[in-house]
Design a protein around this motif. Structure first.
Motif, PDB file in Angstrom:
ATOM      1  N   ARG A   1      13.291  13.504  -6.465  1.00 40.35           N
ATOM      2  CA  ARG A   1      11.901  13.918  -6.683  1.00 40.35           C
ATOM      3  C   ARG A   1      11.302  13.207  -7.890  1.00 40.35           C
ATOM      4  NH1 ARG A   1      13.920  18.934  -4.956  1.00 40.35           N
ATOM      5  NH2 ARG A   1      14.291  19.624  -7.088  1.00 40.35           N
ATOM      6  N   LYS A   2      12.101  13.042  -8.928  1.00 38.53           N
ATOM      7  CA  LYS A   2      11.626  12.362 -10.128  1.00 38.53           C
ATOM      8  C   LYS A   2      11.285  10.908  -9.809  1.00 38.53           C
ATOM      9  CE  LYS A   2      10.796  11.547 -14.487  1.00 38.53           C
ATOM     10  NZ  LYS A   2       9.578  12.087 -15.126  1.00 38.53           N
ATOM     11  N   ILE A   3      12.169  10.227  -9.089  1.00 38.28           N
ATOM     12  CA  ILE A   3      11.936   8.817  -8.752  1.00 38.28           C
ATOM     13  C   ILE A   3      10.718   8.684  -7.834  1.00 38.28           C
ATOM     14  CG2 ILE A   3      12.919   6.823  -7.547  1.00 38.28           C
ATOM     15  CD1 ILE A   3      15.671   7.774  -8.643  1.00 38.28           C
ATOM     16  N   LEU A   4      10.585   9.588  -6.880  1.00 40.74           N
ATOM     17  CA  LEU A   4       9.412   9.575  -6.001  1.00 40.74           C
ATOM     18  C   LEU A   4       8.133   9.708  -6.812  1.00 40.74           C
ATOM     19  CD1 LEU A   4      10.036  11.756  -2.813  1.00 40.74           C
ATOM     20  CD2 LEU A   4       9.814   9.293  -2.995  1.00 40.74           C
ATOM     21  N   SER A   5       8.145  10.613  -7.803  1.00 38.63           N
ATOM     22  CA  SER A   5       6.939  10.854  -8.594  1.00 38.63           C
ATOM     23  C   SER A   5       6.512   9.610  -9.360  1.00 38.63           C
ATOM     24  CB  SER A   5       7.153  12.028  -9.566  1.00 38.63           C
ATOM     25  OG  SER A   5       8.009  11.660 -10.640  1.00 38.63           O
TER      26      SER A   5
ATOM     27  N   ALA B   1       0.817  -1.213   0.000  1.00 37.73           N
ATOM     28  CA  ALA B   1       0.000   0.000   0.000  1.00 37.73           C
ATOM     29  C   ALA B   1       0.852   1.264   0.000  1.00 37.73           C
ATOM     30  CB  ALA B   1      -0.913   0.009   1.227  1.00 37.73           C
ATOM     31  N   ALA B   2       2.078   1.138   0.489  1.00 37.40           N
ATOM     32  CA  ALA B   2       2.961   2.295   0.613  1.00 37.40           C
ATOM     33  C   ALA B   2       4.398   1.849   0.370  1.00 37.40           C
ATOM     34  CB  ALA B   2       2.832   2.912   1.999  1.00 37.40           C
ATOM     35  N   VAL B   3       5.250   2.806   0.069  1.00 42.22           N
ATOM     36  CA  VAL B   3       6.672   2.497  -0.090  1.00 42.22           C
ATOM     37  C   VAL B   3       7.495   3.482   0.730  1.00 42.22           C
ATOM     38  CG1 VAL B   3       6.429   1.485  -2.391  1.00 42.22           C
ATOM     39  CG2 VAL B   3       6.945   3.907  -2.174  1.00 42.22           C
ATOM     40  N   THR B   4       8.644   3.001   1.149  1.00 34.81           N
ATOM     41  CA  THR B   4       9.620   3.886   1.757  1.00 34.81           C
ATOM     42  C   THR B   4      10.973   3.617   1.122  1.00 34.81           C
ATOM     43  OG1 THR B   4      10.463   4.766   3.848  1.00 34.81           O
ATOM     44  CG2 THR B   4      10.330   2.387   3.681  1.00 34.81           C
TER      45      THR B   4
ATOM     46  N   ILE C   1      14.627  10.603 -16.069  1.00 39.75           N
ATOM     47  CA  ILE C   1      15.441  10.441 -14.876  1.00 39.75           C
ATOM     48  C   ILE C   1      16.835  11.025 -15.084  1.00 39.75           C
ATOM     49  CG2 ILE C   1      16.596   8.709 -13.429  1.00 39.75           C
ATOM     50  CD1 ILE C   1      14.034   7.002 -13.704  1.00 39.75           C
ATOM     51  N   VAL C   2      17.418  10.772 -16.262  1.00 40.91           N
ATOM     52  CA  VAL C   2      18.741  11.320 -16.589  1.00 40.91           C
ATOM     53  C   VAL C   2      18.685  12.847 -16.615  1.00 40.91           C
ATOM     54  CG1 VAL C   2      20.527  11.477 -18.355  1.00 40.91           C
ATOM     55  CG2 VAL C   2      19.509   9.265 -17.823  1.00 40.91           C
ATOM     56  N   ALA C   3      17.601  13.387 -17.202  1.00 42.29           N
ATOM     57  CA  ALA C   3      17.450  14.844 -17.263  1.00 42.29           C
ATOM     58  C   ALA C   3      17.346  15.426 -15.863  1.00 42.29           C
ATOM     59  CB  ALA C   3      16.214  15.207 -18.082  1.00 42.29           C
ATOM     60  N   ALA C   4      16.604  14.751 -14.983  1.00 43.99           N
ATOM     61  CA  ALA C   4      16.483  15.220 -13.602  1.00 43.99           C
ATOM     62  C   ALA C   4      17.816  15.135 -12.883  1.00 43.99           C
ATOM     63  CB  ALA C   4      15.423  14.406 -12.861  1.00 43.99           C
TER      64      ALA C   4
ATOM     65  N   ALA D   1       1.526   5.522  -1.477  1.00 49.90           N
ATOM     66  CA  ALA D   1       1.863   6.552  -0.502  1.00 49.90           C
ATOM     67  C   ALA D   1       3.352   6.431  -0.192  1.00 49.90           C
ATOM     68  CB  ALA D   1       1.045   6.358   0.770  1.00 49.90           C
ATOM     69  N   ILE D   2       4.001   7.558   0.037  1.00 47.74           N
ATOM     70  CA  ILE D   2       5.425   7.556   0.389  1.00 47.74           C
ATOM     71  C   ILE D   2       5.544   7.814   1.880  1.00 47.74           C
ATOM     72  CG2 ILE D   2       7.691   8.545  -0.058  1.00 47.74           C
ATOM     73  CD1 ILE D   2       6.491   7.268  -2.529  1.00 47.74           C
ATOM     74  N   GLU D   3       6.174   6.889   2.595  1.00 47.85           N
ATOM     75  CA  GLU D   3       6.373   7.053   4.039  1.00 47.85           C
ATOM     76  C   GLU D   3       7.844   7.323   4.334  1.00 47.85           C
ATOM     77  OE1 GLU D   3       4.702   4.171   6.681  1.00 47.85           O
ATOM     78  OE2 GLU D   3       3.028   3.723   5.328  1.00 47.85           O
ATOM     79  N   GLY D   4       8.088   8.179   5.302  1.00 50.20           N
ATOM     80  CA  GLY D   4       9.454   8.453   5.728  1.00 50.20           C
ATOM     81  C   GLY D   4       9.953   7.390   6.687  1.00 50.20           C
ATOM     82  N   ALA D   5      11.235   7.064   6.585  1.00 45.77           N
ATOM     83  CA  ALA D   5      11.810   6.056   7.484  1.00 45.77           C
ATOM     84  C   ALA D   5      11.673   6.472   8.937  1.00 45.77           C
ATOM     85  CB  ALA D   5      13.278   5.824   7.135  1.00 45.77           C
ATOM     86  N   ASP D   6      11.747   7.785   9.205  1.00 49.89           N
ATOM     87  CA  ASP D   6      11.640   8.245  10.586  1.00 49.89           C
ATOM     88  C   ASP D   6      10.250   7.978  11.158  1.00 49.89           C
ATOM     89  OD1 ASP D   6      10.868  10.289   8.682  1.00 49.89           O
ATOM     90  OD2 ASP D   6      10.601  11.631  10.367  1.00 49.89           O
ATOM     91  N   ASP D   7       9.214   8.083  10.306  1.00 43.80           N
ATOM     92  CA  ASP D   7       7.854   7.781  10.779  1.00 43.80           C
ATOM     93  C   ASP D   7       7.726   6.305  11.130  1.00 43.80           C
ATOM     94  OD1 ASP D   7       6.806  10.342  10.631  1.00 43.80           O
ATOM     95  OD2 ASP D   7       6.336  10.136   8.503  1.00 43.80           O
ATOM     96  N   ILE D   8       8.293   5.449  10.283  1.00 41.04           N
ATOM     97  CA  ILE D   8       8.210   4.001  10.517  1.00 41.04           C
ATOM     98  C   ILE D   8       8.971   3.620  11.783  1.00 41.04           C
ATOM     99  CG2 ILE D   8       8.832   1.738   9.570  1.00 41.04           C
ATOM    100  CD1 ILE D   8       8.448   3.163   6.766  1.00 41.04           C
TER     101      ILE D   8
END
Length: 280
Positions: free
Chosen positions: A112-116, A70-73, A99-102, A124-131
């Motif tokens: 940011r490109k990879i996240l998008s 459901a989510a990735v970190t 990706i190369v252009a970014a 959903a993107i979760e931060g490691a600190d939240d986990i």
């Protein structure tokens, strides 16, 4: 602190992905680990998951979907690749030009490109600190050792230098001793920077008998803290001690601690301070 549903952990190198996977296991949260080839810790093979190359984006997305994530970190260190030598799958090949252009605009544009890519697939993107339950550096002294005014001045200058370097998308850390900037972290990472400091002439830095100076780690002002918040573990303290430094520190709430108790034990044993700026 972590979100609902199965977590897809995109794992690079270092201790952070191992800590994230272990926390999910301890909390009973299902986790699926994508072990990035050449980076991920071998211990992560004990969890359900796959191994994938950095450009095998289609393979990764398909595996996450089949696993029901459901989510990735994103956690761990990954060196910037030589794009000419990547072996993308079909999905990766379609995304690679963007990706190369970014990447040409800097590490943060690349992230940011990879996240998008993953957000556009509905994750959903979760931060490691939240986990990890928000295990970030608190304000003030973390262990038994308090910095002297001179040492705190060095740390604050190191943090200022790190923030300025971050504005240029260079790195997250700096070392200052007696007001002199000894090192600024770039692509080599914190461990290698501290090894550089340890190799400097003894009159420029501290020693085990006369500790001086400090390592400061600060997030880049432009970075996405869900993906690239600075990290500190007991090894950071050990290497700072080997470089003769008096202590280490960061911005309170913006530095992930890997094993709080181990950091305090190492700092107290070696006589180093660990300081959170801004929250004391």
């Amino acid at each position: 602190m972590s979100g609902p549903g199965k977590l897809g952990l995109i794992a690079g190198g270092g201790a952070l992905p191992v800590a994230v996977a272990a926390r999910c296991e301890a909390e009973g949260r299902p986790v699926f680990v994508v072990r990035l080839t050449g980076f991920a810790d071998p211990h992560l093979a004990r969890y359900p998951g796959i191994e994938a190359g950095m450009a095998e984006i289609g393979k990764v997305l398909s595996a996450l979907r089949k696993a029901g994530c459901a989510a990735v970190t994103f956690a761990g260190t990954v060196n910037r690749p030589d794009f000419k030598n990547l072996k993308p799958d079909f999905k990766g090949a379609t995304l690679l030009p963007g990706i190369v252009a970014a990447a040409s605009k800097g590490d943060d544009a690349l992230l940011r490109k990879i996240l998008s890519v993953f957000e556009n697939e509905g994750y959903a993107i979760e931060g490691a600190d939240d986990i990890l339950g928000g295990e970030t550096l608190p304000g003030g002294a973390l262990g038994a050792v308090q910095p002297s005014p001179e040492q705190l001045s060095d740390l604050r200058k190191a943090l200022h230098v790190a923030e300025k370097a971050g504005e240029l998308d260079i790195g997250q850390g700096a070392v200052v001793c007696d007001g002199l900037v000894l090192a600024v972290e770039a692509q080599e990472g914190t461990d290698a920077m501290l090894a550089r400091v340890a190799a400097l002439p003894a009159d420029l830095r501290g020693s085990a008998g006369d500790r001086k100076g400090a390592l400061g780690k600060a997030p880049k002002p432009i970075q996405d803290l869900r993906v690239d918040m600075p990290v500190m573990g007991a090894r950071t303290v050990e290497l700072a001690a080997a470089a003769g430094l008096a202590g280490v520190g960061g911005i309170a709430g913006k530095l992930i601690l890997i094993d709080h108790a181990a950091i305090v034990e190492a700092a107290d044993r070696l006589g180093l301070f660990v300081w959170g700026e801004g929250g004391e």
